[in-house]
Design a protein around this motif. Structure first.
Motif, PDB file in Angstrom:
ATOM      1  N   ILE A  15       0.848  -1.178   0.000  1.00 47.21           N
ATOM      2  CA  ILE A  15       0.000   0.000   0.000  1.00 47.21           C
ATOM      3  C   ILE A  15       0.888   1.233   0.000  1.00 47.21           C
ATOM      4  O   ILE A  15       1.859   1.316   0.753  1.00 47.21           O
ATOM      5  CB  ILE A  15      -0.924   0.009   1.223  1.00 47.21           C
ATOM      6  CG1 ILE A  15      -1.863  -1.190   1.157  1.00 47.21           C
ATOM      7  CG2 ILE A  15      -1.700   1.303   1.329  1.00 47.21           C
ATOM      8  CD1 ILE A  15      -2.729  -1.348   2.382  1.00 47.21           C
ATOM      9  N   ALA A  16       0.533   2.216  -0.823  1.00 47.63           N
ATOM     10  CA  ALA A  16       1.293   3.465  -0.895  1.00 47.63           C
ATOM     11  C   ALA A  16       0.953   4.300   0.341  1.00 47.63           C
ATOM     12  O   ALA A  16      -0.048   5.006   0.374  1.00 47.63           O
ATOM     13  CB  ALA A  16       0.963   4.215  -2.168  1.00 47.63           C
ATOM     14  N   MET A  17       1.769   4.205   1.358  1.00 44.77           N
ATOM     15  CA  MET A  17       1.475   4.887   2.615  1.00 44.77           C
ATOM     16  C   MET A  17       1.726   6.383   2.537  1.00 44.77           C
ATOM     17  O   MET A  17       1.251   7.136   3.372  1.00 44.77           O
ATOM     18  CB  MET A  17       2.282   4.272   3.764  1.00 44.77           C
ATOM     19  CG  MET A  17       1.893   2.828   4.061  1.00 44.77           C
ATOM     20  SD  MET A  17       0.139   2.567   4.345  1.00 44.77           S
ATOM     21  CE  MET A  17      -0.067   3.386   5.901  1.00 44.77           C
ATOM     22  N   SER A  18       2.462   6.856   1.552  1.00 48.68           N
ATOM     23  CA  SER A  18       2.715   8.286   1.450  1.00 48.68           C
ATOM     24  C   SER A  18       1.439   9.043   1.101  1.00 48.68           C
ATOM     25  O   SER A  18       1.257  10.184   1.499  1.00 48.68           O
ATOM     26  CB  SER A  18       3.802   8.567   0.406  1.00 48.68           C
ATOM     27  OG  SER A  18       3.375   8.087  -0.855  1.00 48.68           O
ATOM     28  N   ASP A  19       0.543   8.412   0.368  1.00 52.12           N
ATOM     29  CA  ASP A  19      -0.726   9.036   0.012  1.00 52.12           C
ATOM     30  C   ASP A  19      -1.842   8.063   0.376  1.00 52.12           C
ATOM     31  O   ASP A  19      -2.230   7.206  -0.419  1.00 52.12           O
ATOM     32  CB  ASP A  19      -0.755   9.373  -1.480  1.00 52.12           C
ATOM     33  CG  ASP A  19      -1.967  10.186  -1.876  1.00 52.12           C
ATOM     34  OD1 ASP A  19      -2.760  10.537  -0.977  1.00 52.12           O
ATOM     35  OD2 ASP A  19      -2.122  10.461  -3.077  1.00 52.12           O
ATOM     36  N   THR A  20      -2.341   8.190   1.597  1.00 55.47           N
ATOM     37  CA  THR A  20      -3.326   7.228   2.090  1.00 55.47           C
ATOM     38  C   THR A  20      -4.649   7.332   1.328  1.00 55.47           C
ATOM     39  O   THR A  20      -5.325   6.326   1.147  1.00 55.47           O
ATOM     40  CB  THR A  20      -3.574   7.421   3.591  1.00 55.47           C
ATOM     41  OG1 THR A  20      -3.941   8.783   3.837  1.00 55.47           O
ATOM     42  CG2 THR A  20      -2.319   7.084   4.391  1.00 55.47           C
ATOM     43  N   HIS A  21      -5.005   8.514   0.889  1.00 56.52           N
ATOM     44  CA  HIS A  21      -6.257   8.673   0.136  1.00 56.52           C
ATOM     45  C   HIS A  21      -6.181   7.901  -1.184  1.00 56.52           C
ATOM     46  O   HIS A  21      -7.122   7.204  -1.567  1.00 56.52           O
ATOM     47  CB  HIS A  21      -6.555  10.149  -0.121  1.00 56.52           C
ATOM     48  CG  HIS A  21      -7.849  10.360  -0.834  1.00 56.52           C
ATOM     49  ND1 HIS A  21      -7.931  10.442  -2.202  1.00 56.52           N
ATOM     50  CD2 HIS A  21      -9.124  10.451  -0.362  1.00 56.52           C
ATOM     51  CE1 HIS A  21      -9.187  10.594  -2.547  1.00 56.52           C
ATOM     52  NE2 HIS A  21      -9.938  10.619  -1.447  1.00 56.52           N
ATOM     53  N   ALA A  22      -5.046   8.019  -1.866  1.00 52.46           N
ATOM     54  CA  ALA A  22      -4.865   7.294  -3.127  1.00 52.46           C
ATOM     55  C   ALA A  22      -4.872   5.788  -2.883  1.00 52.46           C
ATOM     56  O   ALA A  22      -5.435   5.026  -3.669  1.00 52.46           O
ATOM     57  CB  ALA A  22      -3.569   7.715  -3.804  1.00 52.46           C
ATOM     58  N   ALA A  23      -4.251   5.351  -1.784  1.00 46.96           N
ATOM     59  CA  ALA A  23      -4.227   3.922  -1.458  1.00 46.96           C
ATOM     60  C   ALA A  23      -5.642   3.408  -1.216  1.00 46.96           C
ATOM     61  O   ALA A  23      -6.011   2.333  -1.681  1.00 46.96           O
ATOM     62  CB  ALA A  23      -3.360   3.678  -0.236  1.00 46.96           C
ATOM     63  N   CYS A  24      -6.443   4.186  -0.536  1.00 53.07           N
ATOM     64  CA  CYS A  24      -7.836   3.800  -0.280  1.00 53.07           C
ATOM     65  C   CYS A  24      -8.639   3.786  -1.577  1.00 53.07           C
ATOM     66  O   CYS A  24      -9.433   2.882  -1.814  1.00 53.07           O
ATOM     67  CB  CYS A  24      -8.446   4.772   0.712  1.00 53.07           C
ATOM     68  SG  CYS A  24     -10.187   4.454   1.037  1.00 53.07           S
ATOM     69  N   MET A  25      -8.426   4.764  -2.419  1.00 53.87           N
ATOM     70  CA  MET A  25      -9.182   4.857  -3.669  1.00 53.87           C
ATOM     71  C   MET A  25      -8.818   3.738  -4.633  1.00 53.87           C
ATOM     72  O   MET A  25      -9.661   3.308  -5.416  1.00 53.87           O
ATOM     73  CB  MET A  25      -8.978   6.218  -4.328  1.00 53.87           C
ATOM     74  CG  MET A  25      -9.628   7.358  -3.555  1.00 53.87           C
ATOM     75  SD  MET A  25     -11.359   7.076  -3.135  1.00 53.87           S
ATOM     76  CE  MET A  25     -12.105   6.998  -4.735  1.00 53.87           C
ATOM     77  N   ASN A  26      -7.588   3.234  -4.581  1.00 55.51           N
ATOM     78  CA  ASN A  26      -7.210   2.086  -5.421  1.00 55.51           C
ATOM     79  C   ASN A  26      -8.102   0.892  -5.097  1.00 55.51           C
ATOM     80  O   ASN A  26      -8.580   0.198  -5.987  1.00 55.51           O
ATOM     81  CB  ASN A  26      -5.749   1.717  -5.222  1.00 55.51           C
ATOM     82  CG  ASN A  26      -4.819   2.693  -5.875  1.00 55.51           C
ATOM     83  OD1 ASN A  26      -5.171   3.363  -6.834  1.00 55.51           O
ATOM     84  ND2 ASN A  26      -3.614   2.794  -5.361  1.00 55.51           N
ATOM     85  N   PHE A  27      -8.315   0.660  -3.809  1.00 56.70           N
ATOM     86  CA  PHE A  27      -9.158  -0.449  -3.374  1.00 56.70           C
ATOM     87  C   PHE A  27     -10.604  -0.216  -3.805  1.00 56.70           C
ATOM     88  O   PHE A  27     -11.265  -1.116  -4.339  1.00 56.70           O
ATOM     89  CB  PHE A  27      -9.054  -0.608  -1.855  1.00 56.70           C
ATOM     90  CG  PHE A  27      -9.904  -1.707  -1.318  1.00 56.70           C
ATOM     91  CD1 PHE A  27      -9.554  -3.028  -1.508  1.00 56.70           C
ATOM     92  CD2 PHE A  27     -11.076  -1.424  -0.634  1.00 56.70           C
ATOM     93  CE1 PHE A  27     -10.339  -4.056  -1.021  1.00 56.70           C
ATOM     94  CE2 PHE A  27     -11.873  -2.439  -0.143  1.00 56.70           C
ATOM     95  CZ  PHE A  27     -11.501  -3.755  -0.335  1.00 56.70           C
TER      96      PHE A  27
END
Length: 72
Positions: A15-27
């Protein structure tokens, strides 16, 4: 990673922890694509089966029933 009948894996499971919003949106985006994939697979199967219907109906109509004389 989401597993079941479908497997979605993004960024090799990290998971891209630098951008948590992007990581959530990928899912979320992956979950949103599943109905489209299922519909596409359903359409392919349906088209294949519809193509076979005339062949099967002709063979069924042409069959002779072995119990005809016994029924008479």
């Amino acid at each position: 990673m989401v597993e079941g009948n479908y497997k979605y894996k993004f960024n090799n499971g990290f998971i891209a922890m630098s951008d948590t919003h992007a990581a959530c949106m990928n899912f979320v985006n992956a979950i949103e694509t599943i109905p489209r994939i299922i519909a596409h697979q359903y359409e392919e199967r349906t088209a294949k089966l519809k193509a076979d219907v005339p062949q099967y109906s002709k063979s069924i109509v042409a069959m002779t029933w072995g119990k005809k004389d016994e029924l008479k």
